[in-house]
Scaffold this motif. Structure first.
Motif, PDB file in Angstrom:
ATOM      1  N   THR A  24       0.188  12.656  -1.934  1.00 25.72           N
ATOM      2  CA  THR A  24      -0.403  13.748  -2.714  1.00 25.72           C
ATOM      3  C   THR A  24       0.684  14.366  -3.574  1.00 25.72           C
ATOM      4  O   THR A  24       1.770  14.693  -3.078  1.00 25.72           O
ATOM      5  CB  THR A  24      -1.015  14.818  -1.784  1.00 25.72           C
ATOM      6  N   VAL A  25       0.389  14.498  -4.854  1.00 27.55           N
ATOM      7  CA  VAL A  25       1.336  15.116  -5.774  1.00 27.55           C
ATOM      8  C   VAL A  25       0.779  16.483  -6.171  1.00 27.55           C
ATOM      9  O   VAL A  25      -0.309  16.574  -6.731  1.00 27.55           O
ATOM     10  CB  VAL A  25       1.552  14.249  -7.031  1.00 27.55           C
ATOM     11  N   ALA A  26       1.526  17.538  -5.816  1.00 29.29           N
ATOM     12  CA  ALA A  26       1.075  18.894  -6.128  1.00 29.29           C
ATOM     13  C   ALA A  26       1.827  19.380  -7.357  1.00 29.29           C
ATOM     14  O   ALA A  26       3.048  19.511  -7.341  1.00 29.29           O
ATOM     15  CB  ALA A  26       1.355  19.806  -4.944  1.00 29.29           C
ATOM     16  N   THR A  27       1.101  19.625  -8.429  1.00 28.06           N
ATOM     17  CA  THR A  27       1.745  20.073  -9.672  1.00 28.06           C
ATOM     18  C   THR A  27       0.959  21.248 -10.243  1.00 28.06           C
ATOM     19  O   THR A  27       0.005  21.726  -9.661  1.00 28.06           O
ATOM     20  CB  THR A  27       1.786  18.939 -10.720  1.00 28.06           C
ATOM     21  N   VAL A  28       1.423  21.671 -11.424  1.00 23.46           N
ATOM     22  CA  VAL A  28       0.714  22.733 -12.140  1.00 23.46           C
ATOM     23  C   VAL A  28      -0.113  22.070 -13.232  1.00 23.46           C
ATOM     24  O   VAL A  28       0.377  21.188 -13.934  1.00 23.46           O
ATOM     25  CB  VAL A  28       1.718  23.732 -12.757  1.00 23.46           C
ATOM     26  N   ASN A  29      -1.365  22.471 -13.353  1.00 21.60           N
ATOM     27  CA  ASN A  29      -2.241  21.900 -14.366  1.00 21.60           C
ATOM     28  C   ASN A  29      -1.632  22.070 -15.751  1.00 21.60           C
ATOM     29  O   ASN A  29      -1.124  23.128 -16.095  1.00 21.60           O
ATOM     30  CB  ASN A  29      -3.596  22.624 -14.314  1.00 21.60           C
ATOM     31  N   GLY A  30      -1.673  20.997 -16.534  1.00 18.04           N
ATOM     32  CA  GLY A  30      -1.167  21.090 -17.901  1.00 18.04           C
ATOM     33  C   GLY A  30       0.318  20.808 -18.025  1.00 18.04           C
ATOM     34  O   GLY A  30       0.898  20.962 -19.094  1.00 18.04           O
ATOM     35  N   SER A  31       0.969  20.377 -16.934  1.00 21.45           N
ATOM     36  CA  SER A  31       2.417  20.146 -16.994  1.00 21.45           C
ATOM     37  C   SER A  31       2.759  18.703 -17.347  1.00 21.45           C
ATOM     38  O   SER A  31       3.915  18.316 -17.333  1.00 21.45           O
ATOM     39  CB  SER A  31       3.050  20.505 -15.639  1.00 21.45           C
ATOM     40  N   GLY A  32       1.743  17.912 -17.640  1.00 24.73           N
ATOM     41  CA  GLY A  32       2.006  16.527 -18.021  1.00 24.73           C
ATOM     42  C   GLY A  32       2.115  15.587 -16.837  1.00 24.73           C
ATOM     43  O   GLY A  32       2.581  14.454 -16.970  1.00 24.73           O
ATOM     44  N   SER A  33       1.660  16.038 -15.673  1.00 31.35           N
ATOM     45  CA  SER A  33       1.796  15.196 -14.485  1.00 31.35           C
ATOM     46  C   SER A  33       0.845  14.002 -14.488  1.00 31.35           C
ATOM     47  O   SER A  33       1.064  13.036 -13.759  1.00 31.35           O
ATOM     48  CB  SER A  33       1.556  16.034 -13.229  1.00 31.35           C
ATOM     49  N   GLN A  34      -0.207  14.058 -15.330  1.00 34.90           N
ATOM     50  CA  GLN A  34      -1.160  12.942 -15.380  1.00 34.90           C
ATOM     51  C   GLN A  34      -0.467  11.618 -15.689  1.00 34.90           C
ATOM     52  O   GLN A  34      -0.774  10.593 -15.087  1.00 34.90           O
ATOM     53  CB  GLN A  34      -2.226  13.202 -16.453  1.00 34.90           C
ATOM     54  N   THR A  35       0.451  11.655 -16.641  1.00 34.87           N
ATOM     55  CA  THR A  35       1.153  10.428 -17.031  1.00 34.87           C
ATOM     56  C   THR A  35       1.973   9.889 -15.853  1.00 34.87           C
ATOM     57  O   THR A  35       1.968   8.696 -15.565  1.00 34.87           O
ATOM     58  CB  THR A  35       2.100  10.714 -18.219  1.00 34.87           C
ATOM     59  N   SER A  36       2.658  10.804 -15.154  1.00 35.06           N
ATOM     60  CA  SER A  36       3.486  10.385 -14.020  1.00 35.06           C
ATOM     61  C   SER A  36       2.634   9.772 -12.920  1.00 35.06           C
ATOM     62  O   SER A  36       2.953   8.709 -12.373  1.00 35.06           O
ATOM     63  CB  SER A  36       4.224  11.595 -13.444  1.00 35.06           C
ATOM     64  N   ASN A  37       1.529  10.453 -12.599  1.00 33.48           N
ATOM     65  CA  ASN A  37       0.673   9.969 -11.519  1.00 33.48           C
ATOM     66  C   ASN A  37       0.021   8.632 -11.874  1.00 33.48           C
ATOM     67  O   ASN A  37      -0.071   7.727 -11.047  1.00 33.48           O
ATOM     68  CB  ASN A  37      -0.398  11.013 -11.193  1.00 33.48           C
ATOM     69  N   ALA A  38      -0.422   8.532 -13.129  1.00 34.40           N
ATOM     70  CA  ALA A  38      -1.048   7.288 -13.584  1.00 34.40           C
ATOM     71  C   ALA A  38      -0.047   6.138 -13.530  1.00 34.40           C
ATOM     72  O   ALA A  38      -0.394   5.004 -13.195  1.00 34.40           O
ATOM     73  CB  ALA A  38      -1.579   7.458 -15.000  1.00 34.40           C
ATOM     74  N   ALA A  39       1.225   6.451 -13.831  1.00 34.94           N
ATOM     75  CA  ALA A  39       2.257   5.409 -13.819  1.00 34.94           C
ATOM     76  C   ALA A  39       2.511   4.913 -12.391  1.00 34.94           C
ATOM     77  O   ALA A  39       2.617   3.713 -12.145  1.00 34.94           O
ATOM     78  CB  ALA A  39       3.542   5.945 -14.436  1.00 34.94           C
ATOM     79  N   PHE A  77      -9.045  -0.340   1.959  1.00 37.05           N
ATOM     80  CA  PHE A  77      -9.799   0.904   2.148  1.00 37.05           C
ATOM     81  C   PHE A  77      -9.156   2.001   1.301  1.00 37.05           C
ATOM     82  O   PHE A  77      -8.127   2.562   1.667  1.00 37.05           O
ATOM     83  CB  PHE A  77      -9.810   1.316   3.623  1.00 37.05           C
ATOM     84  N   VAL A  78      -9.784   2.298   0.199  1.00 36.28           N
ATOM     85  CA  VAL A  78      -9.138   3.226  -0.721  1.00 36.28           C
ATOM     86  C   VAL A  78      -9.979   4.479  -0.985  1.00 36.28           C
ATOM     87  O   VAL A  78      -9.881   5.104  -2.024  1.00 36.28           O
ATOM     88  CB  VAL A  78      -8.754   2.532  -2.052  1.00 36.28           C
ATOM     89  N   ALA A  79     -10.830   4.821  -0.025  1.00 33.99           N
ATOM     90  CA  ALA A  79     -11.556   6.087  -0.144  1.00 33.99           C
ATOM     91  C   ALA A  79     -10.565   7.238   0.005  1.00 33.99           C
ATOM     92  O   ALA A  79      -9.437   7.045   0.445  1.00 33.99           O
ATOM     93  CB  ALA A  79     -12.626   6.178   0.935  1.00 33.99           C
ATOM     94  N   ARG A  80     -11.017   8.436  -0.290  1.00 40.19           N
ATOM     95  CA  ARG A  80     -10.152   9.592  -0.112  1.00 40.19           C
ATOM     96  C   ARG A  80      -9.807   9.763   1.366  1.00 40.19           C
ATOM     97  O   ARG A  80     -10.642   9.535   2.237  1.00 40.19           O
ATOM     98  CB  ARG A  80     -10.849  10.857  -0.605  1.00 40.19           C
ATOM     99  N   LYS A  81      -8.567  10.131   1.631  1.00 32.33           N
ATOM    100  CA  LYS A  81      -8.151  10.459   2.989  1.00 32.33           C
ATOM    101  C   LYS A  81      -7.675  11.891   2.918  1.00 32.33           C
ATOM    102  O   LYS A  81      -6.986  12.275   1.977  1.00 32.33           O
ATOM    103  CB  LYS A  81      -6.992   9.521   3.382  1.00 32.33           C
ATOM    104  N   ARG A  82      -8.088  12.699   3.860  1.00 34.98           N
ATOM    105  CA  ARG A  82      -7.778  14.120   3.752  1.00 34.98           C
ATOM    106  C   ARG A  82      -6.282  14.391   3.922  1.00 34.98           C
ATOM    107  O   ARG A  82      -5.694  15.197   3.216  1.00 34.98           O
ATOM    108  CB  ARG A  82      -8.572  14.910   4.802  1.00 34.98           C
ATOM    109  N   GLU A  83      -5.655  13.711   4.868  1.00 37.05           N
ATOM    110  CA  GLU A  83      -4.270  14.005   5.199  1.00 37.05           C
ATOM    111  C   GLU A  83      -3.314  13.292   4.247  1.00 37.05           C
ATOM    112  O   GLU A  83      -3.524  12.142   3.904  1.00 37.05           O
ATOM    113  CB  GLU A  83      -3.941  13.556   6.623  1.00 37.05           C
ATOM    114  N   ALA A  84      -2.252  13.982   3.868  1.00 37.03           N
ATOM    115  CA  ALA A  84      -1.215  13.357   3.057  1.00 37.03           C
ATOM    116  C   ALA A  84      -0.081  12.896   3.959  1.00 37.03           C
ATOM    117  O   ALA A  84       0.359  13.625   4.842  1.00 37.03           O
ATOM    118  CB  ALA A  84      -0.694  14.346   2.029  1.00 37.03           C
TER     119      ALA A  84
END
Lengths: 611, 350
Positions: A24-39, A77-84
């Motif tokens: 789980t990556v916790a960031t601030v919305n709008g900080s450009g983290s989408q590119t990092s996570n997608a990568a 199995f790639v459904a959401r898992k609650r725990e990080a």
């Protein structure tokens, strides 16, 4: 009683946990983290390891917390898992909560400029000198904030073993091959990886190892799939109004149509995309275009669909082909606009006033988002009626693995349309609402047909078979019953349920839409606990007798859905009241995708109760 | 059957494409006798006949209300779609994309346009869709039996609803400030002007708004109301006498140049405006706003072509569609080839 998932326990006792964890990556919305996570996501996918990526984001442009979860699982199995298992903490505002949420033994990567104490000693904490590293990068100051998130990509790559070359390829995908941004971002990734190699000592068990489980597969989101499916279905007219989570469907159409649908000789367009002033106008335009003989569509979400309802009711009654995608989000009202749900099912089934019935297609994978997008046009034109495709935010905006998109295997079905030469042969003798073939589906003409007998008048008011205004009780009765006949005619043409059977299974898990990955994972866990299940995924409404036949075979059918009231459960019991006692509802909604664990807990407790 | 077989006293009058007036007719009207809307329907028929338009090349649209019903009373050989209240503009926009060679005529009312339809009306103007948009404006809700509409005069008294306390919406004014490229006002009791304006509107390359005061003989014909016959007849000030001249005809020279102003339409045809009293230039937006404002203050009805801008690009110019109408494109023009999908799959692949 909470049921422990044995498989997880076993894995954790070993020293290394390979290809089975979630980040789980916790960031601030709008900080450009989408590119990092997608990568990160696409790089792991390119390493051949099954993966999914879900964005748990706020309804906000900049400043509020957002979490991106990546599930890596060697068994698929790639459904959401609650725990990080791994947490990347980049947001000071959620730092304390994020730290608490990590499982014991988990890995905690955090930006070292967040001056908060690490209060746990049962985890592994890794500080990342984000600001310090970014200052070393030779880029203009204004770009530094945008690439700061690439630091955690590099650190993570080094610590869990993401192939740097795959990260470069993922960035090339993201930036569509543009060299400069790839170079800048990859520079930061390499620098951070190098720093981690020299400064951090690996103490957590999580590791990636290349596999061969994603070869030939694609990684994409449902809205991209739907847009491409519509294009290969020959979409000609799109009118839409922005609404999360449907916006990216129309934006994908705008992105791909100019590349795929220009006349090769003249360079002129064979499509139209109009951003309407609201959903009232978006559907008005689409109905007009469908009436005019175009393959017309719109995309929206629950609130927009409410606004479209009156025109769709007219479309049903006046027999106008049109396709509308409902990318469901959490309602009622604005609800949770950036979270997922399956709460529009009963609304869509009866949408309209008076006696209305609608065709609903319910894709259950990104492949079906593509397939149903082109099929929806065939069905709408063949049966001259609105077709609603029910997707959801989880499909629409999150990243899913799928098979390569398959080119349509049948020619377009444009339905019963008469042109000048057809009317010539009929000597001009035809009537718009006359059921010549006895299947409830009349013939139609479209504007631009120059035959003097081609024109007819379309109205929402009562009409006879010749499209003349009529308040005659017999005309009204006959017309509504012909429409009902049409509803029976098209049932066999709709996508039938997908079924998975196991020897000796007495219970069946029934679902629709995006919940399959969680259900399949749950089935595997249930099997380990001695509970054998079959699986049925419904793909369209109205239900056919096939659905009844399937469900009657089992002692218990668990009807699983992401809403409060068990809407699929309601419809099934309404259509098949004789099966009501065999239907058990599992309906749960909190804005998040279903997890295997919650389903396992529910079914085990029910089944134990039953014993 | 040959022509000789006809009795000698029957002469079939046809226009230059060989159609009779009857080819443009609709079904018998079911509106009230004397309704201004019927007169407008007749002028639509006359305009299309005189312009030698094939009815099959015209598409009719409407929303909901008495005005919207009138669609059925003209041009039976044209396709028509009676849509939803106030939402005809979107319907017409979508439909006309199916075949850009067609001309659209939309008929609306003051209830349909100035209330629920205000949003779609304004956005239709912005887009400059090629559509003749006629508002049959009577200041009252007829079909639901006599409530005030948004264009009703302030202070107007109606039988069952008392006195209207609110300011009216002026449709020509809204059209003008909304960047309509053709704004005209007329009066149903002036059939010649209505017809000439419809003819000009049909040849305008963009949206053409015609606000036609069409008195409601049943619910709003009190003599002091702006939307009544008596008031209209007494207070009408024509901006100019108007003749629409198709390009092929050369009657331009019959007019005294000193008294006329020519406005050339996109297809080369010309509207002649005979000015009365003042030198009025309908291509001047500021002057148009001024003339409407003056009419408001002196409580008079300005009729004629208030504003025209023949040079704005229409929606067709913007979208760059194939010459073949979109609804006649074949599967091979609509479904991209298989290799393009293979290429996309490669991009998404591992």
């Amino acid at each position: 009683m909470e049921i422990k998932l044995q498989i997880d326990e076993q894995l954790k006792t070993e020293s290394k946990i390979i290809n089975d964890f979630s980040i789980t990556v916790a960031t601030v919305n709008g900080s450009g983290s989408q590119t990092s996570n997608a990568a990160i996501l696409r790089a792991i996918f390119k390493m051949g390891i099954p993966v999914s990526g879900k964005n748990i984001f706020p309804s906000n442009i900049q400043g509020l917390p957002t979490w991106y979860t990546i599930r890596v699982n060697k068994d698929g199995f790639v459904a959401r898992k609650r725990e990080a298992d791994i947490l990347v903490a980049m947001n000071p505002a959620t730092f304390v909560k994020d730290l608490e949420s990590l499982i014991p033994g988990g890995a905690f990567f955090y930006a070292d400029d967040i001056r908060l104490a690490i209060t746990r000693d049962d985890i592994v904490a890794y500080p990342m000198p984000v600001k310090h590293l970014i200052r070393q990068v030779d880029i203009p100051a204004y770009l530094r904030d945008y690439v700061a998130n690439m630091v955690y990509v590099g650190v993570l790559a080094q610590m869990i073993g993401i192939d740097l070359e795959k990260i470069r390829q993922a960035l090339e995908f993201h930036f569509k091959g543009k060299a400069k941004p790839v170079e800048i971002n990859f520079g930061v990734v390499s620098l951070a990886a190098e720093w981690a190699k020299e400064n951090l000592e690996k103490k957590d068990p999580y590791l990636l190892q290349p596999m061969n489980a994603t070869s030939g597969l694609i990684l994409t989101d449902g809205n991209t799939a739907a847009a491409l499916g519509a294009i290969y279905g020959g979409v000609q007219f799109v009118s839409w109004y922005p609404i999360t989570p449907a916006t990216s469907l129309a934006e994908n159409l705008q992105q791909y149509l100019p590349k795929l649908r220009k006349d090769p000789e003249t360079g002129k367009n064979t499509y139209v995309v109009v951003q309407a002033e609201d959903e009232l106008a978006a559907i008005g335009m689409a109905i007009g275009a469908g009436w005019g003989g175009l393959r017309a569509m719109s995309s929206t979400s629950g609130p927009g669909l409410s606004l479209m309802t009156e025109y769709l009711g007219l479309g049903y009654f006046a027999e106008v082909p049109v396709v509308v995608w409902d990318i469901q989000r959490v309602g009622p009202s604005t609800g949770l606009p950036t979270r997922t749900a399956q709460g529009d099912l009963t609304f869509v089934a009866f949408m309209g006033h008076g006696d209305t019935q609608n065709i609903i297609l319910m894709p259950g994978s990104v492949n079906e988002c593509f397939e149903f997008a082109w099929k929806a046009f065939d069905l709408a034109e063949q049966f001259q009626t609105p077709v609603i495709v029910l997707s959801d935010l989880d499909f629409g905006m999150n990243q899913w693995m799928g098979r390569p998109f398959e080119y349509p295997d049948v020619p377009m079905n444009r339905g019963k349309v008469l042109w000048e030469e057809d009317l010539e042969k009929l000597d001009g003798k035809w009537a718009r609402y006359l059921d010549i073939d006895g299947d409830g589906i009349p013939y139609r003409t479209v504007i631009g047909n120059r035959h003097p007998k081609a024109a007819y008048f379309t109205r929402g008011t009562g009409h006879d078979e010749y499209a003349n205004y009529s308040e005659d009780p017999e005309d009204w009765h006959a017309l509504l019953n012909r429409l009902k006949k049409k509803f029976e005619t098209f049932k066999p043409y709709l996508p039938q349920p997908v079924q998975e059977k196991t020897e000796g299974a007495k219970i069946n898990l029934v679902s629709f839409g995006s919940t399959e990955p969680a259900i399949q994972e749950a089935r595997a866990h249930l099997k380990k606990q001695g509970i054998t299940t079959d699986f049925t995924r419904l793909r369209s409404y109205p239900f056919t007798d096939k659905v009844k036949e399937i469900c009657s075979h089992y002692e218990r059918n668990y009807v699983i859905e992401i809403n409060r009231d068990g809407q699929l459960h309601q419809l099934l019991r309404m259509h098949f009241p004789e099966l009501a006692s065999k239907m058990i509802s599992y309906a749960y909604t909190d804005g998040l995708p279903l997890t295997a664990k919650q389903l396992v807990d529910f079914i085990v407790s029910k089944e134990k109760q039953d014993e | 059957m040959s022509e000789q077989a006809l009795p000698t006293d029957v002469r079939v009058v046809v226009n230059s494409i060989g159609l009779t007036k009857a080819d443009y007719r609709g079904n018998p009207s079911t509106l009230c006798q004397g309704c201004g809307h019927n007169s407008i329907s007749s002028q639509i028929i006359a305009a299309c006949y005189e312009l030698n338009l094939y009815p099959e090349e015209i598409v009719k649209f409407s929303g909901i209300g008495c005005s919207s019903k009138s669609l059925f009373y003209f041009l039976n050989r044209s396709f028509g779609f009676n849509g939803l209240h106030g939402r005809m503009p979107s319907l017409a926009t979508g439909a006309l994309f199916a075949d850009h060679t067609l001309r659209g005529i939309g008929v609306s009312g003051d209830g349909d346009t100035a209330s629920i339809g205000m949003g779609q009306f304004k956005h239709l103007l912005r887009r400059n869709m090629r559509l003749v948009y006629i508002v049959e404006n009577n200041g009252v809700y007829g079909l639901t039996k006599g409530q005030f509409s948004a264009t009703a005069d302030q202070g107007l008294e109606l039988k069952s609803h008392g006195i209207n306390p609110y300011m009216p919406i002026d449709i020509a004014w809204e059209a003008l400030v909304g960047h309509a490229t053709f704004v005209a006002r007329s009066f149903a009791g002036d059939p010649k002007q209505v017809k000439e304006l419809i003819k000009a509107a049909l040849n305008h390359n963009g949206v053409a708004v015609l606000d036609i005061i069409s008195p409601c003989v049943t619910f709003n014909n009190v003599d002091h109301a702006t939307h009544s016959y008596a008031w209209g007849k007494n207070h009408e000030t024509a901006l100019h006498e108007l003749s629409y001249v198709p390009r092929a005809e050369e009657i331009l020279l019959e007019y005294d140049e000193g008294e006329t102003r020519e406005v050339e339409l996109h297809d080369g045809s010309v509207i002649l405006l005979r000015k009365l009293g003042r030198d009025y230039d309908p291509t001047n937006r500021e002057a148009a706003i001024k003339v409407l404002e003056e009419a408001n203050s002196c409580h008079c009805l300005i009729t004629g072509l208030i504003y025209i801008d023949p040079n704005q690009p229409s929606m067709w110019d913007i979208f760059q569609l194939t010459d073949t109408p979109l609804n006649r494109l074949k599967e091979n023009q609509l479904r991209p080839p298989q290799e393009t999908l293979a290429e996309l799959n490669r991009v998404f692949q591992a």
